[in-house]
Every structure is written in C-alpha cells, then in structure tokens.
Scaffold this motif. Structure first.
Motif, PDB file in Angstrom:
ATOM      1  N   CYS A 131       1.229  15.642   1.039  1.00  0.00           N
ATOM      2  CA  CYS A 131       1.518  14.624  -0.028  1.00  0.00           C
ATOM      3  C   CYS A 131       2.758  14.056  -0.304  1.00  0.00           C
ATOM      4  O   CYS A 131       3.867  14.759  -0.374  1.00  0.00           O
ATOM      5  N   GLU A 143       2.576   1.822  -3.520  1.00  0.00           N
ATOM      6  CA  GLU A 143       1.341   2.344  -4.257  1.00  0.00           C
ATOM      7  C   GLU A 143       1.192   3.690  -4.291  1.00  0.00           C
ATOM      8  O   GLU A 143       1.087   4.677  -5.199  1.00  0.00           O
ATOM      9  N   ARG A 144       0.924   4.075  -2.982  1.00  0.00           N
ATOM     10  CA  ARG A 144       0.512   5.521  -2.655  1.00  0.00           C
ATOM     11  C   ARG A 144       1.717   6.627  -2.968  1.00  0.00           C
ATOM     12  O   ARG A 144       1.566   7.620  -3.208  1.00  0.00           O
ATOM     13  N   GLY A 195      -2.731  12.762   0.381  1.00  0.00           N
ATOM     14  CA  GLY A 195      -1.381  12.024  -0.462  1.00  0.00           C
ATOM     15  C   GLY A 195      -0.682  11.580   0.574  1.00  0.00           C
ATOM     16  O   GLY A 195       0.565  11.114   0.179  1.00  0.00           O
ATOM     17  N   ALA A 244       1.689   7.158  -6.743  1.00  0.00           N
ATOM     18  CA  ALA A 244       0.694   7.976  -7.005  1.00  0.00           C
ATOM     19  C   ALA A 244       0.759   9.649  -6.407  1.00  0.00           C
ATOM     20  O   ALA A 244       0.651  10.629  -7.094  1.00  0.00           O
ATOM     21  N   ALA A 245       1.562   9.501  -5.244  1.00  0.00           N
ATOM     22  CA  ALA A 245       1.947  10.933  -4.681  1.00  0.00           C
ATOM     23  C   ALA A 245       3.008  11.593  -5.725  1.00  0.00           C
ATOM     24  O   ALA A 245       2.747  12.781  -5.685  1.00  0.00           O
ATOM     25  N   ILE A 283       0.905  -1.103  -0.054  1.00  0.00           N
ATOM     26  CA  ILE A 283       0.026  -0.058  -0.034  1.00  0.00           C
ATOM     27  C   ILE A 283       1.002   1.286  -0.013  1.00  0.00           C
ATOM     28  O   ILE A 283       0.674   2.406  -0.843  1.00  0.00           O
ATOM     29  N   ALA A 287      -5.232  10.156   3.526  1.00  0.00           N
ATOM     30  CA  ALA A 287      -4.838   9.440   2.320  1.00  0.00           C
ATOM     31  C   ALA A 287      -5.325  10.603   1.060  1.00  0.00           C
ATOM     32  O   ALA A 287      -4.498  10.533   0.040  1.00  0.00           O
ATOM     33  N   ASP A 288      -6.488  11.162   1.263  1.00  0.00           N
ATOM     34  CA  ASP A 288      -6.635  12.174   0.144  1.00  0.00           C
ATOM     35  C   ASP A 288      -5.710  13.268   0.036  1.00  0.00           C
ATOM     36  O   ASP A 288      -5.681  14.042  -1.032  1.00  0.00           O
ATOM     37  N   VAL A 313       1.476   8.797   2.800  1.00  0.00           N
ATOM     38  CA  VAL A 313       1.639   7.502   2.710  1.00  0.00           C
ATOM     39  C   VAL A 313       1.631   6.845   3.911  1.00  0.00           C
ATOM     40  O   VAL A 313       2.392   7.009   4.831  1.00  0.00           O
TER      41      VAL A 313
END
Length: 495
Positions: free
Chosen positions: A71, A53-54, A114, A57-58, A50, A111-112, A116
């Motif tokens: 973020c 992956e985050r 950003g 995305a960040a 997880i 999480a929204d 981790v």
C-alpha cells in the motif's frame, strides 16, 4: 527524508507505517525522477494523475490502519499488462491507440493492495527480444556504463524498461514478464533482482500473450526482500486463467531467514559453455563458495538435455506466437492500414500486419507458421515438445535426488552496447537466453541476484532455479546469496 525514490519497497513501507513519509511524497519524488530521465526511455506512458490519486487513497488507507504491504508504494507496469483506460501497446505499432476497457489480473491485484502505478514501461515488441531494441518507442538505455565510456548499453530484454527504471531509481519496483528469461536477463544486466515464479503462480489474464505455455509475470525489485513482498501481492488463483494454480500463497517475506544449512545446491555441468568469459566462470565458482560458507552442500549434477533447450524453445515460442498474434488484423482494435481503391479484406490483413509488426515479430511469426505447417508439424513442433518433456524430466530427476536449488550464471556476458548485435545474425542475440530458457520450458521458478561487477564495472548476476511452487524456499536461498555477495553498487548518475 531526501532521495525518497531511492528507497527499497521494505524501507518505504516501514517509513509509511511510521508516519515518516506519505505516499504522495514518495510518488512525487518518483514522478520527478521519471521526468528527469527521459534519455533512458524507460517510461513510455506516464500516468501522474492516476499515480497521485492512488497515492492519496493509499495515505487514507494507511491512516485507517487497513493497509497491506504494497500500500502506497510507487511502481512501474510493463506495457504488456492491460491497464484500464491507459495505452497498452505491447510496444507494437499494431496496437497503436489501444486503451483496454479492463485491467489485467496482476495489475488489478497490485492496485487492490494499494500500489501506486506511475506509468507504463518500455519493452521489446510483444516481448520478443533480449536487448530492448525492437520497441516501437525506441531503445531503452541501461543506466550503467562501462568505466568512463559513454556508449549506450542495453538493459536487456524484453523487460528492459522495467529493469532500467528500477536500477535508475525511477520507481521502487516494477512488473515484468518472462517467456525465456525476460525478467532474469535484464535484472542481471542492470544489477537488480528479478524472479520468474512457477508457471501458473501468477495469472496471465489481461497480459498480452507471446507464448502461452511459457509466459509468466513476476516482480523486478531492488533486492530479494522486495521481490518477496511484491511477489506475494501478484500471486493467487484466478478463475479467468485456466492455467492458474489453485494454491495458497504463503507469506514469502516471513520465509527469509537466510538459514540454508543442510540445503543441497546443484551445479549443472552442462552449463559450462565453450567460450564462457572467465569473469562469469569465476563469479559462478564464487557464488557456489558463498553458499557453501553459508552452510549449504554443493553437489555436481547433470541436466543432459540442456543442449537442446535453445532450439526447442525457438520452435515452441514462435509457434505459439504465430497463433497468438493471428488476432491482430486491424478489424476490431488497434491500427488499420490505409487501403487503396479496390482493396478487399485480404489486402487489409496483409497491409495492416506488414506495417504493424516489426522485423523481429515478423521473423518469429514466419518461423512459427512454418513449424506448424503441414509436413513440418511432426518434424519440428512435435519433436520440440518431446524435447521439452525430457528437459522437464532432467530437473525432476535432480530434485527427486534431494537437490533443493540449482545455481547457474544468469547471462553469458555483462550488458552489451546497443547496436552491437546486428540484425544480420539473430541467432547471436538468441544465445543470450542460453541459461534461462530451460526454466521456462520446465515451468520452474528462477531468480537472478546481482553478485558482482565485471572488469569494466558492469553488474553480473547469478541465477538460482528452485523446485516448483517453492518460491519461498528459493527466495530464502537467494537471500543468503545476496547477503554473502554484499552487492550494493549503483550506476553513476549521468542522465
């Protein structure tokens, strides 16, 4: 850049924005540090997939120029926060195997933004404890040690895993919860910063409940600036929590000027306890002097009902816990005891709860059930609620008289050794909360700032208590105290 896991949130944020480092690199540095620190027992459910992956995305989000302050920053989440698809046990055997289908509001907001998630952090079972010795996962170990002594010390509780992980640089920051001091006491024991915001500032939805009128989430960070950054991401109105305040969330970081000229800081005479160690007394006096040198006016104040705070807290909190914990019965989720032939529903409840709850949780559930029972409800619970109102009024009177913040010690001692406070006398352990419970009873914001070391080289914290909803002002006063104290000590790496 080396030692990326040692960066603060603010440093890492700036490095990410400047392109000096990626979130994936930061995250990998933290994951490596976590794997090398199993002896501390801080992380209990690691989530590297997880996290990476985050982080990826960040990095994309930062490149696109659409990135909030949090973020790409790797953090730990206390095991009390429900995290979708990830074990969320509240460090209890009774929730063994529970993986929620939903995310707590606070962890979702992070999480929204950003942030981790590196994994879930150890804690006292159902947040009941001051030493992180009641966890089904075993004790958390404080990264600090007394001089050359290798005895294992407590990181404090209940957010001990969060405190230990931040102090040992396993993550850049962590979430905690505070019902009677569970953010501020571990922060003081590990030399980090921890803020409990005003009750209602952070949503409680999706956080496993201990005492609903006292629980509040908050950040545990390496310094005051980081606390301001992370708190802003955690706050906000949540329609799913009826106690969540519909108030705008200010930019807390922008309020850190360090200018406290003309501020009135109260020193409550009732917090001078008999038998308080001289080191704590001296640190408190030094803290007042530092704030005076920064331009604040130091005034003596009285909070006359302070002496009733601990007894009132240890009636109200167990009462609410016994009600909240009634839902853990082995029927719909979590662990269910093995039943014998002929056992009915009553035996299932009894056996499941007897083997699912640890001794401290059982003790508090029994105390809570007793004070709520017919014949004792008025004598204990209602009386404690009246005392709580008086304690709240003490603070209101002081703030109405123009005091901006109150300075007290955070804890009555430095970190003690694991196993030093025996179960034979639970009251000794409860006394650890003596400076912190009043803040929860009154619903006020409070922050612990590391301010010095004791004679054995262990960190000591000072607590600042602020006016309701004025976390920005409180953080600024804490920032001035932090700058004056100049605390930069770190635990020597032995793990």
């Amino acid at each position: 850049m080396s030692d990326l896991n040692k960066l603060s949130l603010a440093e890492a944020r700036d490095a990410l924005r400047n392109g000096d480092v990626t979130s994936v690199e930061l995250t990998e540095a933290c994951l490596k540090a976590i794997d090398a620190a199993d002896v501390l027992n801080a992380f209990v459910h690691k989530t590297p997939e997880i996290a990476l992956e985050r982080a990826k995305a960040a990095d994309e989000r930062i490149k696109a120029g659409d990135a909030p302050a949090m973020c790409g920053l790797p953090i730990g989440i206390k095991d009390l926060f429900c995290t979708k698809g990830v074990p969320s046990q509240a460090a209890s055997k009774i929730l063994d195997g529970f993986k929620p289908e939903y995310e707590s509001t606070v962890s979702q907001q992070l999480a929204d933004a950003g942030a981790v998630m590196l994994g879930k952090l150890n804690m006292d079972e159902f947040a009941m404890g001051s030493s992180n010795e009641t966890s089904v996962y075993g004790n958390v170990v404080n990264p600090w040690r007394r001089g050359n002594d290798d005895a294992q010390l407590t990181p404090g509780g209940s957010s001990g895993g969060s405190a230990s992980a931040v102090a040992a640089d396993l993550c850049l920051a962590a979430t905690g919860t505070d019902t009677g001091g569970s953010i501020r006491q571990p922060a003081a024991f590990t030399g980090i910063t921890g803020i409990k915001p005003t009750y209602g500032r952070c949503s409680r939805w999706g956080i496993v409940a201990f005492a609903s009128s006292l629980d509040q989430a908050g950040p545990m960070t390496k310094n005051v600036r980081d606390a301001a950054i992370m708190l802003e991401a955690m706050c906000g109105h949540d329609p799913k929590d009826s106690t969540s305040a519909e108030l705008a969330v200010p930019n807390f970081e922008a309020m850190l000027t360090g200018d406290i000229k003309g501020k009135k800081i109260g020193i409550p005479k009732e917090y001078r306890m008999d038998g308080m160690p001289a080191e704590i007394e001296n640190l408190w006096a030094d803290g007042a002097e530092m704030l005076r040198d920064a331009g604040a006016e130091i005034v003596d104040i009285s909070l006359p009902h302070t002496k009733y705070a601990l007894p009132a807290y240890y009636v109200i909190a167990p009462a609410e816990a016994s009600s909240n914990l009634a839902r853990y019965d082995g029927v719909r989720y979590g662990r269910r005891a093995q039943l014998a032939q002929g056992d009915g529903i009553t035996e299932m409840y009894e056996k499941t709860r007897a083997e699912g709850f640890g001794h401290e949780v059982q003790r508090r559930v029994m105390v809570g059930t007793y004070v709520l029972s017919a014949g004792f409800y008025d004598a204990y619970y209602n009386r404690a609620r009246k005392v709580r109102t008086l304690i709240k009024k003490d603070f209101e009177d002081v703030f109405a008289a123009g005091v901006d913040a109150i300075l007290t010690p955070a804890t009555p001692s430095a970190a003690f050794g694991l196993g030093e406070m025996t179960e034979a006398d639970p009251v000794q352990m409860y006394l650890n909360d003596v400076f912190t419970v009043t803040v929860n009873l009154a619903g006020l914001p409070g922050i612990s700032v590391p301010a010095g070391l004791d004679g054995q080289g262990l960190p000591l914290g000072l607590q600042l208590i602020g006016r309701p909803w004025e976390e920005g002002d409180l953080l600024n006063t804490a920032y001035a105290l932090e700058n004056a104290a100049g605390f930069v000590a770190k635990p020597g790496k032995w793990w």
